[in-house]
Design a protein around this motif. Structure first.
Motif, PDB file in Angstrom:
ATOM      1  N   ASN A 213       0.720  -1.275   0.099  1.00 30.10           N
ATOM      2  CA  ASN A 213       0.079  -0.078   0.079  1.00 30.10           C
ATOM      3  C   ASN A 213       0.796   1.319   0.079  1.00 30.10           C
ATOM      4  O   ASN A 213       0.461   2.239  -0.675  1.00 30.10           O
ATOM      5  N   ALA A 214       1.895   1.099   0.759  1.00 28.16           N
ATOM      6  CA  ALA A 214       2.763   2.500   0.937  1.00 28.16           C
ATOM      7  C   ALA A 214       3.896   2.454  -0.093  1.00 28.16           C
ATOM      8  O   ALA A 214       4.534   3.611  -0.210  1.00 28.16           O
ATOM      9  N   GLY A 215       3.979   1.548  -1.018  1.00 28.88           N
ATOM     10  CA  GLY A 215       4.815   1.568  -2.077  1.00 28.88           C
ATOM     11  C   GLY A 215       6.332   1.429  -1.439  1.00 28.88           C
ATOM     12  O   GLY A 215       7.601   1.912  -1.885  1.00 28.88           O
ATOM     13  N   VAL A 216       6.611   0.712  -0.146  1.00 28.98           N
ATOM     14  CA  VAL A 216       7.724   0.206   0.145  1.00 28.98           C
ATOM     15  C   VAL A 216       8.344  -1.244   0.027  1.00 28.98           C
ATOM     16  O   VAL A 216       7.168  -1.951   0.133  1.00 28.98           O
ATOM     17  N   PHE A 217       9.590  -1.291  -0.263  1.00 26.59           N
ATOM     18  CA  PHE A 217      10.045  -2.662  -0.330  1.00 26.59           C
ATOM     19  C   PHE A 217       9.579  -3.560   0.777  1.00 26.59           C
ATOM     20  O   PHE A 217      10.067  -3.245   2.008  1.00 26.59           O
ATOM     21  N   ALA A 218       9.126  -4.714   0.604  1.00 27.04           N
ATOM     22  CA  ALA A 218       8.578  -5.441   1.769  1.00 27.04           C
ATOM     23  C   ALA A 218       9.210  -6.793   1.783  1.00 27.04           C
ATOM     24  O   ALA A 218       8.899  -7.523   0.903  1.00 27.04           O
ATOM     25  N   ILE A 219       9.646  -7.274   2.845  1.00 29.35           N
ATOM     26  CA  ILE A 219      10.531  -8.648   3.102  1.00 29.35           C
ATOM     27  C   ILE A 219       9.476  -9.168   3.924  1.00 29.35           C
ATOM     28  O   ILE A 219       9.198  -8.829   5.258  1.00 29.35           O
ATOM     29  N   TRP A 220       9.000 -10.546   3.652  1.00 33.11           N
ATOM     30  CA  TRP A 220       8.197 -11.392   4.384  1.00 33.11           C
ATOM     31  C   TRP A 220       9.404 -12.154   5.125  1.00 33.11           C
ATOM     32  O   TRP A 220       9.711 -13.230   4.586  1.00 33.11           O
ATOM     33  N   TYR A 221       9.129 -12.189   6.709  1.00 35.39           N
ATOM     34  CA  TYR A 221       9.974 -13.116   7.353  1.00 35.39           C
ATOM     35  C   TYR A 221       9.004 -14.371   7.510  1.00 35.39           C
ATOM     36  O   TYR A 221       7.952 -14.120   8.312  1.00 35.39           O
ATOM     37  N   ASN A 222       9.179 -15.549   7.098  1.00 28.39           N
ATOM     38  CA  ASN A 222       8.505 -16.617   6.925  1.00 28.39           C
ATOM     39  C   ASN A 222       9.039 -17.816   7.411  1.00 28.39           C
ATOM     40  O   ASN A 222       9.619 -18.709   6.525  1.00 28.39           O
ATOM     41  N   PRO A 223       9.845 -17.959   8.672  1.00 24.51           N
ATOM     42  CA  PRO A 223      10.474 -18.909   9.131  1.00 24.51           C
ATOM     43  C   PRO A 223       9.641 -20.456   9.027  1.00 24.51           C
ATOM     44  O   PRO A 223      10.510 -21.482   8.783  1.00 24.51           O
ATOM     45  N   GLU A 224       8.394 -20.405   9.052  1.00 25.09           N
ATOM     46  CA  GLU A 224       7.469 -21.740   8.978  1.00 25.09           C
ATOM     47  C   GLU A 224       7.199 -21.789   7.546  1.00 25.09           C
ATOM     48  O   GLU A 224       6.673 -23.126   7.260  1.00 25.09           O
ATOM     49  N   LYS A 225       7.796 -21.057   6.679  1.00 29.37           N
ATOM     50  CA  LYS A 225       7.398 -21.505   4.973  1.00 29.37           C
ATOM     51  C   LYS A 225       5.929 -21.590   4.666  1.00 29.37           C
ATOM     52  O   LYS A 225       5.753 -22.450   4.135  1.00 29.37           O
ATOM     53  N   LYS A 226       5.182 -20.928   5.419  1.00 22.99           N
ATOM     54  CA  LYS A 226       3.838 -20.669   5.146  1.00 22.99           C
ATOM     55  C   LYS A 226       3.376 -20.430   3.618  1.00 22.99           C
ATOM     56  O   LYS A 226       4.047 -19.622   3.036  1.00 22.99           O
ATOM     57  N   PRO A 227       2.284 -21.066   3.093  1.00 22.86           N
ATOM     58  CA  PRO A 227       1.855 -20.535   1.802  1.00 22.86           C
ATOM     59  C   PRO A 227       1.374 -19.179   1.660  1.00 22.86           C
ATOM     60  O   PRO A 227       0.716 -18.823   2.768  1.00 22.86           O
ATOM     61  N   ASN A 228       1.491 -18.453   0.842  1.00 21.00           N
ATOM     62  CA  ASN A 228       0.801 -16.997   0.730  1.00 21.00           C
ATOM     63  C   ASN A 228      -0.597 -17.171   0.312  1.00 21.00           C
ATOM     64  O   ASN A 228      -0.480 -17.499  -1.181  1.00 21.00           O
TER      65      ASN A 228
END
Length: 234
Positions: free
Chosen positions: A196-211
């Motif tokens: 929404n804000a136009g900022v680079f987003a890093i998804w911290y996903n240690p459990e490797k959940k599906p999006n």
């Protein structure tokens, strides 16, 4: 080159699940004649999580959320307590729950070093109750590493609302969204907020959940080292 680092708090730096369980059990021991158990807590946890997601979507208010979660538990398990009084006790105990996730402190120190080297900063962005989140963060090992803490209650809007990010960006000197990174575990608040804000987003996903959401991570990492490696190269 990225130099403004917006780090989510709960389940990115802090073990909120542990803090939540500790606070809930300790409070239930005071107000419930029925000894609390894991089944009761799981009911509360799932209910609370669902209500917060409704809040993120603008479908409920925080004032309603913080009482309704307890009211429904009391109704189901026959607890005779005032939800407002219970909630005050619960929040006080939650404020004591500053439990860093394994490796989170070293991660934050590494990000701090990069931010200093590039003339930027670290900012903690979190949804929640101001007095509780601020207390947890100010008394934590992360406090000396962060330039500022931005809580949704003070901003007046939760992540992923663009108005929350407008509030944050306007309070960071020299902020440039093209030089900023959001790091968080929540697709619906952190990653969608970055979109929404136009900022680079890093998804911290240690459990490797599906999006299974509409949020689109710009980068996905299963551990802190992956995030640091990416940031160092960019």
């Amino acid at each position: 080159m990225y130099k403004f680092f917006l780090l989510d708090a709960d389940m990115t730096l802090f073990d909120f699940d542990r803090a939540e369980k500790f606070a809930w059990f300790e409070t239930m021991k005071i107000y419930s004649t029925t000894p609390p158990d894991d089944a009761m807590f799981d009911f509360y946890h799932d209910l609370n999580e669902g209500l917060w997601k409704k809040f993120e979507r603008g479908e409920t208010t925080k004032d309603l959320l913080v009482l309704e979660r307890h009211r429904r538990v009391f109704r189901k398990y026959g607890v005779d307590a005032d939800p407002a009084v219970f909630n005050e006790c619960y929040l006080d105990k939650l404020g004591d729950g500053s439990f860093p996730l394994p490796g989170a402190l070293d991660f934050a120190k590494a990000v701090r070093e990069i931010a200093d080297r590039r003339g930027g900063g670290i900012y903690i962005i979190t949804n929640g109750v101001e007095r509780i989140q601020t207390r947890r963060l100010r008394e934590s090992v992360f406090a000396p590493l962060a330039d500022e803490i931005f809580v949704s209650e003070t901003a007046g809007y939760p992540k992923p609302d663009m108005r929350y990010f407008d509030y944050v960006f306007s309070r960071i000197d020299g902020f440039d969204p093209n030089q900023a990174v959001i790091v968080g575990d929540s697709l619906t608040s952190d990653i969608q907020g970055g979109n929404n804000a136009g900022v680079f987003a890093i998804w911290y996903n240690p459990e490797k959940k599906p999006n299974e959401t509409k949020a689109v991570p710009d980068f996905e990492a299963a551990d802190y080292d992956e995030i640091i490696g990416f940031i160092e190269e960019h």
